[in-house]
Motif scaffolding. Structure first.
Motif, mmCIF file in Angstrom:
data_model
loop_
_atom_site.group_PDB
_atom_site.id
_atom_site.type_symbol
_atom_site.label_atom_id
_atom_site.label_comp_id
_atom_site.label_asym_id
_atom_site.label_seq_id
_atom_site.Cartn_x
_atom_site.Cartn_y
_atom_site.Cartn_z
ATOM 1 N N SER A 1 0.821 -1.216 0.000
ATOM 2 C CA SER A 1 0.000 0.000 0.000
ATOM 3 C C SER A 1 0.853 1.263 0.000
ATOM 4 C CB SER A 1 -0.922 0.010 1.227
ATOM 5 O OG SER A 1 -0.153 -0.029 2.422
ATOM 6 N N SER A 2 2.169 1.095 0.082
ATOM 7 C CA SER A 2 3.080 2.239 0.101
ATOM 8 C C SER A 2 3.252 2.799 -1.305
ATOM 9 C CB SER A 2 4.439 1.818 0.665
ATOM 10 O OG SER A 2 5.340 2.889 0.639
ATOM 11 N N LEU A 3 3.182 4.120 -1.435
ATOM 12 C CA LEU A 3 3.270 4.775 -2.732
ATOM 13 C C LEU A 3 4.705 4.814 -3.249
ATOM 14 C CD1 LEU A 3 0.920 7.846 -2.078
ATOM 15 C CD2 LEU A 3 0.335 5.688 -3.206
ATOM 16 N N ALA A 4 4.839 4.836 -4.561
ATOM 17 C CA ALA A 4 6.140 5.067 -5.186
ATOM 18 C C ALA A 4 6.417 6.568 -5.186
ATOM 19 C CB ALA A 4 6.146 4.530 -6.610
ATOM 20 N N ARG A 5 7.704 6.933 -5.308
ATOM 21 C CA ARG A 5 8.058 8.353 -5.335
ATOM 22 C C ARG A 5 9.047 8.616 -6.461
ATOM 23 N NH1 ARG A 5 10.548 9.148 -0.599
ATOM 24 N NH2 ARG A 5 8.554 9.319 0.500
ATOM 25 N N LEU A 6 8.684 9.554 -7.334
ATOM 26 C CA LEU A 6 9.571 10.031 -8.386
ATOM 27 C C LEU A 6 10.137 11.387 -7.990
ATOM 28 C CD1 LEU A 6 7.521 9.254 -11.636
ATOM 29 C CD2 LEU A 6 9.517 8.012 -10.785
ATOM 30 N N MET A 7 11.319 11.692 -8.493
ATOM 31 C CA MET A 7 11.907 13.012 -8.260
ATOM 32 C C MET A 7 12.346 13.604 -9.589
ATOM 33 S SD MET A 7 14.961 14.290 -5.698
ATOM 34 C CE MET A 7 16.287 13.358 -6.474
ATOM 35 N N CYS A 8 11.937 14.838 -9.829
ATOM 36 C CA CYS A 8 12.367 15.595 -11.005
ATOM 37 C C CYS A 8 13.312 16.687 -10.515
ATOM 38 C CB CYS A 8 11.163 16.203 -11.719
ATOM 39 S SG CYS A 8 11.590 17.152 -13.207
ATOM 40 N N SER A 9 14.560 16.610 -10.941
ATOM 41 C CA SER A 9 15.583 17.559 -10.493
ATOM 42 C C SER A 9 16.045 18.415 -11.659
ATOM 43 C CB SER A 9 16.784 16.819 -9.900
ATOM 44 O OG SER A 9 16.410 16.058 -8.772
ATOM 45 N N ALA A 10 16.128 19.719 -11.427
ATOM 46 C CA ALA A 10 16.670 20.650 -12.415
ATOM 47 C C ALA A 10 17.909 21.302 -11.808
ATOM 48 C CB ALA A 10 15.638 21.708 -12.788
ATOM 49 N N TYR A 11 19.041 21.185 -12.500
ATOM 50 C CA TYR A 11 20.315 21.672 -11.979
ATOM 51 C C TYR A 11 20.885 22.783 -12.867
ATOM 52 C CZ TYR A 11 20.538 17.303 -9.231
ATOM 53 O OH TYR A 11 20.290 16.262 -8.375
ATOM 54 N N SER A 12 21.681 23.642 -12.235
ATOM 55 C CA SER A 12 22.560 24.601 -12.929
ATOM 56 C C SER A 12 21.820 25.492 -13.914
ATOM 57 C CB SER A 12 23.693 23.853 -13.647
ATOM 58 O OG SER A 12 24.445 23.094 -12.731
ATOM 59 N N PHE A 13 20.726 26.114 -13.462
ATOM 60 C CA PHE A 13 19.990 27.020 -14.340
ATOM 61 C C PHE A 13 20.082 28.460 -13.843
ATOM 62 C CE2 PHE A 13 16.943 25.232 -11.283
ATOM 63 C CZ PHE A 13 16.331 26.358 -10.766
ATOM 64 N N TYR A 14 19.825 29.384 -14.744
ATOM 65 C CA TYR A 14 19.772 30.817 -14.448
ATOM 66 C C TYR A 14 18.837 31.464 -15.462
ATOM 67 C CZ TYR A 14 21.018 35.672 -13.682
ATOM 68 O OH TYR A 14 20.956 37.012 -13.398
ATOM 69 N N PRO A 15 17.962 32.407 -15.056
ATOM 70 C CA PRO A 15 17.792 32.976 -13.720
ATOM 71 C C PRO A 15 17.033 32.043 -12.779
ATOM 72 C CG PRO A 15 16.208 33.935 -15.219
ATOM 73 C CD PRO A 15 17.094 33.064 -16.057
ATOM 74 N N ARG A 16 16.753 32.561 -11.597
ATOM 75 C CA ARG A 16 16.246 31.731 -10.518
ATOM 76 C C ARG A 16 14.827 31.210 -10.747
ATOM 77 N NH1 ARG A 16 17.126 33.161 -4.248
ATOM 78 N NH2 ARG A 16 16.119 31.347 -3.313
ATOM 79 N N LEU A 17 13.953 32.037 -11.309
ATOM 80 C CA LEU A 17 12.539 31.676 -11.416
ATOM 81 C C LEU A 17 12.350 30.467 -12.327
ATOM 82 C CD1 LEU A 17 9.675 32.483 -10.571
ATOM 83 C CD2 LEU A 17 9.543 33.879 -12.651
ATOM 84 N N ILE A 18 11.629 29.464 -11.832
ATOM 85 C CA ILE A 18 11.386 28.237 -12.587
ATOM 86 C C ILE A 18 10.090 27.614 -12.086
ATOM 87 C CG2 ILE A 18 12.607 26.668 -11.021
ATOM 88 C CD1 ILE A 18 13.793 25.293 -13.525
ATOM 89 N N LYS A 19 9.432 26.828 -12.938
ATOM 90 C CA LYS A 19 8.201 26.147 -12.548
ATOM 91 C C LYS A 19 8.298 24.686 -12.953
ATOM 92 C CE LYS A 19 3.143 26.270 -13.083
ATOM 93 N NZ LYS A 19 1.998 26.949 -13.764
ATOM 94 N N VAL A 20 8.000 23.788 -12.006
ATOM 95 C CA VAL A 20 8.046 22.348 -12.261
ATOM 96 C C VAL A 20 6.684 21.749 -11.926
ATOM 97 C CG1 VAL A 20 9.172 20.162 -11.714
ATOM 98 C CG2 VAL A 20 10.507 22.284 -11.705
ATOM 99 N N THR A 21 6.084 21.052 -12.888
ATOM 100 C CA THR A 21 4.800 20.379 -12.677
ATOM 101 C C THR A 21 4.905 18.944 -13.200
ATOM 102 O OG1 THR A 21 3.990 21.267 -14.786
ATOM 103 C CG2 THR A 21 3.425 22.490 -12.785
ATOM 104 N N TRP A 22 3.841 18.154 -12.970
ATOM 105 C CA TRP A 22 3.833 16.750 -13.382
ATOM 106 C C TRP A 22 2.622 16.463 -14.264
ATOM 107 C CZ3 TRP A 22 7.672 13.237 -12.120
ATOM 108 C CH2 TRP A 22 8.580 13.638 -11.130
ATOM 109 N N LEU A 23 2.811 15.567 -15.239
ATOM 110 C CA LEU A 23 1.723 15.066 -16.077
ATOM 111 C C LEU A 23 1.595 13.559 -15.873
ATOM 112 C CD1 LEU A 23 2.364 16.825 -19.528
ATOM 113 C CD2 LEU A 23 0.765 17.526 -17.733
#
Length: 394
Positions: free
Chosen positions: A276-298
């Protein structure tokens, strides 16, 4: 920003929390700290400018110590965190970042160890940067190649971490900042603010919108009244909107503020579903500029509304940033899950599909935490990072 105390001194220029230049008073040089993606920039006479600003700071400090006689210097303990600059791959070069923030006053002492041995001489230490609440933050970097079983620690020592019954009465810090605020690209709404901050107290500041000095303490009100009588000084300050703010902002736009760097994005499984334990995915974004960013899931081309957590944009201390978004879900056969990243460096949102064939969590594990260590009479905040190879089936 110019900061001085009885024992420490710093003159630096920055933008959006990043360091552009600073003056090294030991080598008597001005150093440019722009990132590799910035256009070349020269600042002749930087050291001489910094030397002049420091002299003014020292003179003002001596006077303020008398005005604020017997005032106890405030002390705020640093909050520390440690993380790598890129995705962990055993045997691949990487960088450890030790970020400590919300401390007052400077300085802090930083010590790195690898498997119990001191490796501080291989690390670097940034200048300290001001926070909005008049505390400071700072970075230390350590190049490393992660190997199975290695343990790294970053220990931060600061006077506010002394035992509770220890009091410190000596020591005062004066910070003279010059802030330029604008929101329009044509810089037409530029505002120049110059606060004078003694031991975290903003006692007086010049405001270009008001066109005068404003005092916030008894000493500050007195100084503001006296300085506002000097019409020549007021005109000089008002002219800083053009001479200092707009001039520098135009330079920063051409060198770095209009630049963008695409994030390196990786989607990986960090926890398998178990009953019954859920799986977990991670989406990582590295080394970007400028700071503002948006991450969503489909999920099957529809935006996922729940089951998500995310870090804030984490500074690497070198103009680059990283962010990590997690999605907890119960896997279903034949489904498609993607991470969507929106950033100024992209012309459109970029979609990164999760590959189920990479279903095993990474073989290396990183654990990050903080603990307290008693070293003599100094209580140190320590972060640690530990790598352990997973056995099969974990």
């Amino acid at each position: 920003m110019t900061a001085c105390s009885e024992t420490d001194e710093e003159v630096m220029w920055g933008s959006d929390g990043e360091e552009q230049f600073y003056v090294d008073f030991k080598t008597k040089k001005g150093l440019i700290m722009l990132p590799p993606f910035a256009n070349p920039l020269q600042y002749p006479g930087m050291y001489e400018v910094g030397e002049g600003e420091l002299a003014v700071c020292k003179k003002s400090l001596a006077r303020l110590i008398e005005d604020f006689e017997n005032q106890l210097e405030p002390q705020d303990a640093p909050q520390s965190s440690i993380y790598p600059s890129d995705d962990i791959q055993l045997g691949s070069e990487n960088m450890l970042i030790c970020h400590f923030t919300q401390f007052f006053p400077p300085p802090v002492t930083v010590r790195w160890t690898k498997n119990g041995e001191d490796v501080t001489d291989k690390s670097t230490l940034s200048q300290f940067y001001p926070n909005e609440d008049n505390t400071f933050n700072q970075f230390s970097h350590l190049p490393f190649i992660p190997q199975e079983g290695d343990i790294y620690t970053c220990t931060v020592e600061h006077k506010a971490l002394e035992t509770p019954d220890t009091k410190t009465l000596d020591g005062h810090l004066l910070v003279q900042q010059s802030w330029c605020f604008w929101s329009k690209d044509d810089l037409s709404d530029m505002e120049y603010i110059k606060p004078y901050i003694f031991n975290k107290i903003n006692y007086v500041e010049f405001n270009s919108t008001l066109g005068r000095f404003v005092g916030y303490t008894e000493t500050g009100i007195y100084n503001a009244e006296e300085w506002n009588k000097d019409t020549a000084e007021l005109q000089t300050r008002k002219a800083q909107v053009e001479n200092y703010c707009r001039n520098n902002a135009q330079t920063y736009y051409s060198t770095v503020l209009h630049q963008t760097v695409e994030p390196r994005v990786k989607v990986k499984l960090v926890k398998k579903a178990d009953g019954s334990s859920l799986a977990r995915l991670m989406c990582s974004a590295y080394s970007f500029y400028p700071r503002l960013i948006k991450v969503t899931w489909l999920r099957n081309n529809k935006e996922v509304k729940g089951g998500q957590t995310s870090t804030e944009e984490m500074p690497d201390g070198d103009w680059y940033y990283q962010i990590h978004s997690h999605l907890e879900y119960m896997p279903e056969s034949g489904e498609e899950i993607s991470c969507v990243v929106e950033h100024a460096s992209f012309k459109k949102p970029m979609v990164y599909k999760w590959d189920p064939s990479m279903s095993e969590p990474d073989k290396s594990k990183i654990a990050i935490g903080a603990s307290g260590l008693v070293l003599g009479v100094v209580l140190s905040a320590a972060g640690f990072i530990y790598y352990r190879k997973r056995s099969s089936g974990q």
